[in-house]
Design an enzyme around this catalytic site. Structure first.
Site, PDB file in Angstrom:
ATOM      1  N   ASP A 234      -3.781  38.332 -16.875  1.00 43.78           N
ATOM      2  CA  ASP A 234      -4.854  38.265 -15.870  1.00 43.78           C
ATOM      3  C   ASP A 234      -6.006  39.139 -16.372  1.00 43.78           C
ATOM      4  O   ASP A 234      -6.148  39.317 -17.579  1.00 43.78           O
ATOM      5  CB  ASP A 234      -4.312  38.705 -14.502  1.00 43.78           C
ATOM      6  CG  ASP A 234      -5.099  38.106 -13.346  1.00 43.78           C
ATOM      7  OD1 ASP A 234      -6.346  38.153 -13.393  1.00 43.78           O
ATOM      8  OD2 ASP A 234      -4.495  37.591 -12.387  1.00 43.78           O
TER       9      ASP A 234
ATOM     10  N   HIS B  99      -7.909  37.516 -18.835  1.00 44.23           N
ATOM     11  CA  HIS B  99      -8.987  36.813 -18.129  1.00 44.23           C
ATOM     12  C   HIS B  99     -10.338  37.499 -18.311  1.00 44.23           C
ATOM     13  O   HIS B  99     -11.300  37.149 -17.658  1.00 44.23           O
ATOM     14  CB  HIS B  99      -8.640  36.666 -16.648  1.00 44.23           C
ATOM     15  CG  HIS B  99      -7.527  35.681 -16.405  1.00 44.23           C
ATOM     16  ND1 HIS B  99      -7.169  35.265 -15.146  1.00 44.23           N
ATOM     17  CD2 HIS B  99      -6.714  35.030 -17.267  1.00 44.23           C
ATOM     18  CE1 HIS B  99      -6.157  34.391 -15.254  1.00 44.23           C
ATOM     19  NE2 HIS B  99      -5.867  34.243 -16.526  1.00 44.23           N
TER      20      HIS B  99
END
Ligand SMILES: *[C@@H]1O[C@H](CO)[C@@H](O)[C@H](O)[C@H]1NC(C)=O
Ligand SMILES: *[C@@H]1O[C@H](CO)[C@@H](O)[C@H](O)[C@H]1NC(C)=O
Length: 454
Positions: free
Chosen positions: A260, A283
């Site tokens: 993430d 991310h």
């Protein structure tokens, strides 16, 4: 000699005898060596700094004056990777907590199985050091987790707490990532600091967390450096570092690979400085999502510079939900090198993690965002500015942007998206962003009111 107290005298004698045995084995002149030893500031055997301190020839040999060392092995830890060492860690903490600037030692060469535990400090002395050179692993049996906990290792309400060393914190996340129903549905953060001041994390590796790896909530004066975060890129919600309600945070010389956000900056954060960080997989570095469920969010003064991003979803991103309030302001992204990043530059004021979220009139205002020297390759879109119709993004600036498609064939939607973004284009760019930022002032009046509310 008249200034040396009795205890000090006793210690001096013990030290002298110990030294005599040592030096006589080399057949050298005791008196001369002794004098040298006493004058020497550094060396293999160190003189106790203050004669009033304790002096043992065991593990705590370097103790002096106000500092003291507490090795978890001395408190019953087995370090075999199977026995539950939680009680030993708690006992070592209880002892260290009473001594200012004490050190807890988790030695190398051992693996410690530790259940969820809180190292809590409202009544601890300041400046405790957690010297982590060994490996700490999380339990993989559900009974250690009850019906679900938000974190595994927690440090709370401390004044001056440092975790440093070459050691590893391993959340053993794979059993959680499977979502097989064996573990509670709430996945824990591996290491969390709460309500603390002067927090340092240095050198350690945090890997395979069930969820976020390293979280700071309501902390001030935080330093993270030389840290490694590592978990597979396809693991859900495994943020690298998560910041919330924290101020004066510096993160540098750190490698973040996770599933993430490499760094996630949430509401209540200000004066955040991130530099010389490698991110990927992951991310990217994100501010938000802010303003979920009509909440107010405030983030200001964030600088991200000298960062490399490799194979990430976004590069530098600001994301807010429809319906929030508050503001994001004073953000600088510079010297960001991207490689095969889906969307390197993104502001998304329509952030939504469900299939569809209704548009609302209010939004978290975004203003004062500078992008300088963002270069490299993208795989989906170079720039995505999707700003709110009622609360446009203002004072956005772009300079020295050079973003090229990573693959010849991947031009799917290679055009930048620019919606309700106002500001200045300061240089020519690749691709051309000449029509991206609008220069006229947005007509809405809600904007300034919103900024003032933080
Ligand atoms: C912004 O944050 C930096 C640290 O990153 C700090 O040095 C600076 O003083 C802050 N600026 C303001 C106006 O608070
Ligand atoms: C919200 O507004 C944006 C911008 O005007 C529009 O593109 C989008 O379709 C809207 N979304 C919904 C769910 O109405």
């Amino acid at each position: 000699m008249n200034r040396v107290n009795q205890k000090g005298l006793r210690i001096s004698i013990i030290v002298f005898i110990a030294f005599s045995v040592w030096s006589s084995s080399f057949g050298t002149c005791r008196a001369r060596e002794g004098r040298q030893w006493r004058q020497s500031k550094a060396g293999p055997v160190r003189k106790p700094k203050g004669y009033g301190g304790s002096y043992h020839l065991g593990r705590s040999m370097l103790n002096s004056g106000a500092s003291s060392t507490f090795n978890v092995l001395d408190y019953g830890a087995k370090g075999d990777g199977h026995a539950d060492d939680t009680k030993a860690f708690e006992a070592a903490w209880a002892a260290a907590c009473k001594v200012e600037a004490s050190t807890i030692v988790v030695p190398s060469g051992s693996v410690f199985l530790v259940s969820p535990v809180s190292f809590s400090g409202p009544s601890c002395e300041p400046n405790i050091v957690f010297q982590l050179d060994g490996k700490i692993i999380a339990p993989t049996s559900s009974k250690s987790w009850g019906s679900g906990l938000l974190q595994w290792l927690e440090f709370t309400k401390l004044q001056g707490i440092t975790i440093k060393g070459k050691g590893i914190i391993d959340g053993q996340g794979s059993i959680w990532w499977e979502d097989s129903g064996k573990m509670p549905s709430t996945k824990p953060t591996a290491l969390r600091f709460y309500g603390s001041k002067d927090v340092t994390v240095n050198g350690i590796t945090i890997q395979n967390s069930p969820q976020t790896h390293l979280k700071f909530d309501s902390c001030t004066s935080v330093q993270v450096y030389g840290v490694h975060v590592s978990s597979p890129g396809d693991t859900r919600n495994t943020d690298g570092i998560h910041l919330q309600n924290s101020q004066d945070v510096v993160i540098y010389s750190t490698n973040l690979a996770c599933g993430d956000d490499c760094v996630s900056i949430q509401t209540g954060c200000s004066n955040v400085y991130i530099h010389n960080v490698n991110c990927g997989p992951g991310h990217g570095i994100s501010i938000g999502g802010l303003g979920k469920a009509n909440t107010k969010a405030c983030v200001s003064n964030v600088t991200v510079r000298d960062v490399t991003m490799t194979n990430t979803l976004t590069g530098v991103r600001i994301k807010t939900w429809q319906g929030g309030s508050g503001s994001v302001q004073g953000i600088k992204f510079s010297n960001i090198q991207v490689s095969e990043v889906e969307t390197p530059i993104m502001i998304d004021q329509f952030y939504c993690d469900e299939s569809k979220c209704p548009n609302k009139t209010s939004a978290v205002a975004v203003s004062g965002v500078d992008y300088v020297n963002i270069r490299g390759t993208f795989t989906v879109k170079p720039v995505h500015f999707a700003c709110s119709d009622t609360m446009p993004c203002t004072d956005v600036s772009l300079a020295t942007i050079e973003l090229e498609a990573a693959h010849e064939q991947s031009h799917l939607s290679a055009d930048p998206l620019c919606w309700e973004a106002y500001g200045d284009l300061k240089t020519t760019t690749v691709p051309p962003l000449i029509d991206c930022l609008q220069t006229a002032k947005p007509s809405t009046t809600g904007h300034s009111i919103n900024l003032d509310s933080c």
